[in-house]
Design an enzyme around this catalytic site. Structure first.
Site, PDB file in Angstrom:
ATOM      1  CE  LYS A  93      -2.228  -1.480   3.719  1.00 52.67           C
ATOM      2  NZ  LYS A  93      -1.793  -2.875   3.819  1.00 52.67           N
ATOM      3  CG  PHE A 114      15.730  -5.451   6.350  1.00 51.09           C
ATOM      4  CD1 PHE A 114      16.424  -6.636   6.513  1.00 51.09           C
ATOM      5  CD2 PHE A 114      15.737  -4.529   7.401  1.00 51.09           C
ATOM      6  CE1 PHE A 114      17.101  -6.916   7.698  1.00 51.09           C
ATOM      7  CE2 PHE A 114      16.410  -4.800   8.583  1.00 51.09           C
ATOM      8  CZ  PHE A 114      17.095  -6.004   8.735  1.00 51.09           C
ATOM      9  CG  ASP A 120       7.788 -11.410  10.017  1.00 56.50           C
ATOM     10  OD1 ASP A 120       8.145 -11.702  11.169  1.00 56.50           O
ATOM     11  OD2 ASP A 120       6.598 -11.304   9.684  1.00 56.50           O
ATOM     12  CG  ASP A 167       6.123 -15.344  11.105  1.00 59.64           C
ATOM     13  OD1 ASP A 167       6.732 -15.656  12.150  1.00 59.64           O
ATOM     14  OD2 ASP A 167       5.566 -14.243  10.942  1.00 59.64           O
ATOM     15  NE  ARG A 172       4.760 -10.372   3.816  1.00 52.90           N
ATOM     16  CZ  ARG A 172       4.400 -10.094   5.084  1.00 52.90           C
ATOM     17  NH1 ARG A 172       3.497  -9.157   5.316  1.00 52.90           N
ATOM     18  NH2 ARG A 172       4.923 -10.748   6.098  1.00 52.90           N
ATOM     19  CG  ASP A 208       5.978 -12.066  17.260  1.00 54.07           C
ATOM     20  OD1 ASP A 208       5.125 -12.649  17.943  1.00 54.07           O
ATOM     21  OD2 ASP A 208       5.859 -11.882  16.035  1.00 54.07           O
ATOM     22  CE  LYS A 232       6.790  -8.970  13.828  1.00 55.71           C
ATOM     23  NZ  LYS A 232       6.217 -10.311  13.845  1.00 55.71           N
ATOM     24  CG  PHE A 255      -1.485  -0.627  11.264  1.00 59.55           C
ATOM     25  CD1 PHE A 255      -2.097  -0.231  10.084  1.00 59.55           C
ATOM     26  CD2 PHE A 255      -0.443  -1.548  11.186  1.00 59.55           C
ATOM     27  CE1 PHE A 255      -1.691  -0.745   8.854  1.00 59.55           C
ATOM     28  CE2 PHE A 255      -0.032  -2.068   9.969  1.00 59.55           C
ATOM     29  CZ  PHE A 255      -0.658  -1.658   8.792  1.00 59.55           C
ATOM     30  CG  ASP A 286      -1.739  -6.468  10.012  1.00 63.02           C
ATOM     31  OD1 ASP A 286      -2.314  -5.976   9.026  1.00 63.02           O
ATOM     32  OD2 ASP A 286      -0.651  -7.055   9.946  1.00 63.02           O
ATOM     33  CG  ASP A 287      -2.778  -9.171  15.710  1.00 58.95           C
ATOM     34  OD1 ASP A 287      -1.899  -9.176  14.830  1.00 58.95           O
ATOM     35  OD2 ASP A 287      -2.522  -8.991  16.920  1.00 58.95           O
TER      36      ASP A 287
END
Length: 354
Positions: free
Chosen positions: A58, A99, A104, A108, A113, A175, A201, A240, A244-245
């Site tokens: 975005k 980066f 990440d 994960d 993505r 995390d 984070k 935010f 996202d969660d």
């Protein structure tokens, strides 16, 4: 044209201008090196890494630098060269983001993505993506030096990016150690730990960094002004991330561009933290048995539990109260900074679907 329509058109123009500057960034980073007899092949790979991982999002972070710079700059700071510097710093944050995301996604074990395969999942890439993420990070500092090296705010920006990288990496570590993929222990999932992870984070680099960069670029470097901006922007970052969660579980992958994996990845997500505050002992056992597991039927059981304890309604209630709190913080802390910067950012993310 209505005021809303004019605003949209202006936003579209700003986005086009920003995205249109990306090929220049790629040239700056690769043009001299591609034909180099020793490192040409590596620089060609860097070009591929940049083109796959930096665009496609975005661009809110990068666009925020430009919008905040325009809002804060005086008449003598709006020349074409200064605006090019703002565009370049905006892209530095997008490279910074790339980066983090490349690394990440490996940690994960994510699949997609921004609507495409994660970089490390592409054929022939694999764990070489670790070094690619390092290249993206070093690209940030090369662009900063090229565009801002002779500017009075250069050292402020360098220190800001270095400090923000450290904060973000601390957040990532929190995390990872709170929710290791191999061991589910829901007793670690507290609201305090969740807020710390989000602040370090996400909030520092996604919200404070773009506005702070613009502030330094126009000569606003007082500690008090930066603390005021930080009070608003860190709250915005928390809001935010909670969105996202929620979208990771309840969002539409066709809109978000990614398939949510927080449940499978044993993430200390807002949903599981809030769910733990609402469950009966039997429901908690169900969560213990199914959270952090890869099997689709176990993921489905967790989602059913979220529905049963009313997590959709809990999020909607949170979203309304948090937005009100943000408005109050903007009133209280924006003092000498234009409220429009903060209100514009808040409106961009309020009730977003992706």
């Amino acid at each position: 044209m209505s005021a809303d329509g004019a605003k949209r058109t202006a936003a579209e123009r700003e986005r086009e201008e920003f995205v249109g500057f990306f090929p220049q960034i790629v040239r700056d980073l690769t043009e001299d090196g591609i034909g180099h007899p020793e490192v040409g092949d590596a620089v060609a790979r860097l070009k591929e890494v940049l083109q796959y991982n930096a665009p496609g999002g975005k661009c809110n972070r990068g666009l925020t630098v430009v919008a905040a710079y325009r809002e804060l700059s005086g008449p003598g700071q709006k020349d074409a060269e200064s605006l090019r510097c703002a565009l370049a710093v905006g892209w530095c944050i997008e490279l910074f983001q790339a980066f983090f995301l490349v690394a990440d996604d490996i940690m994960d074990q994510s699949l997609t993505r921004r609507g495409q395969l994660c970089w490390y999942k592409k054929e022939g890439v694999g764990l070489d993506a670790i070094n690619d993420s390092f290249l993206l990070e070093s690209s940030v500092y090369r662009v900063l030096k090229k565009y801002c090296g002779q500017r009075p705010y250069y050292v402020h920006l360098l220190e800001l990016f270095l400090q923000t990288a450290y904060q973000t990496e601390l957040g990532q570590m929190l995390d990872l150690i709170t929710a290791p993929v191999s061991k589910v222990d829901l007793s670690h999932f507290s609201e305090e730990r969740y807020k710390a992870i989000v602040k370090y984070k996400t909030a520092f680099y996604s919200f404070y960094l773009p506005v702070a960069a613009a502030m330094y670029m126009v000569g606003i470097d007082s500690k008090e002004e930066h603390e005021n901006a930080k009070a608003i922007l860190l709250e915005m970052g928390e809001y935010f991330q909670i969105q996202d969660d929620y979208l990771d579980c309840f969002g539409d992958p066709a809109l978000t561009g990614k398939v949510g994996t927080d449940i499978q990845d044993n993430k200390c997500s807002w949903l599981v933290v809030q769910c733990l505050q609402r469950v009966t002992p039997e429901q908690r056992q169900l969560l213990e048995d199914n959270y952090g597991r890869k099997e689709p039927e176990k993921v489905a059981k967790v989602k059913e539990l979220y529905e049963a304890v009313g997590m959709r309604a809990a999020f909607q209630q949170y979203e309304e109260s948090s937005y009100r709190r943000l408005q109050e913080l903007i009133e209280k802390h924006s003092n000498r900074l234009p409220k429009e910067i903060f209100l514009g950012l808040a409106q961009k993310i309020y009730k977003r679907q992706k």
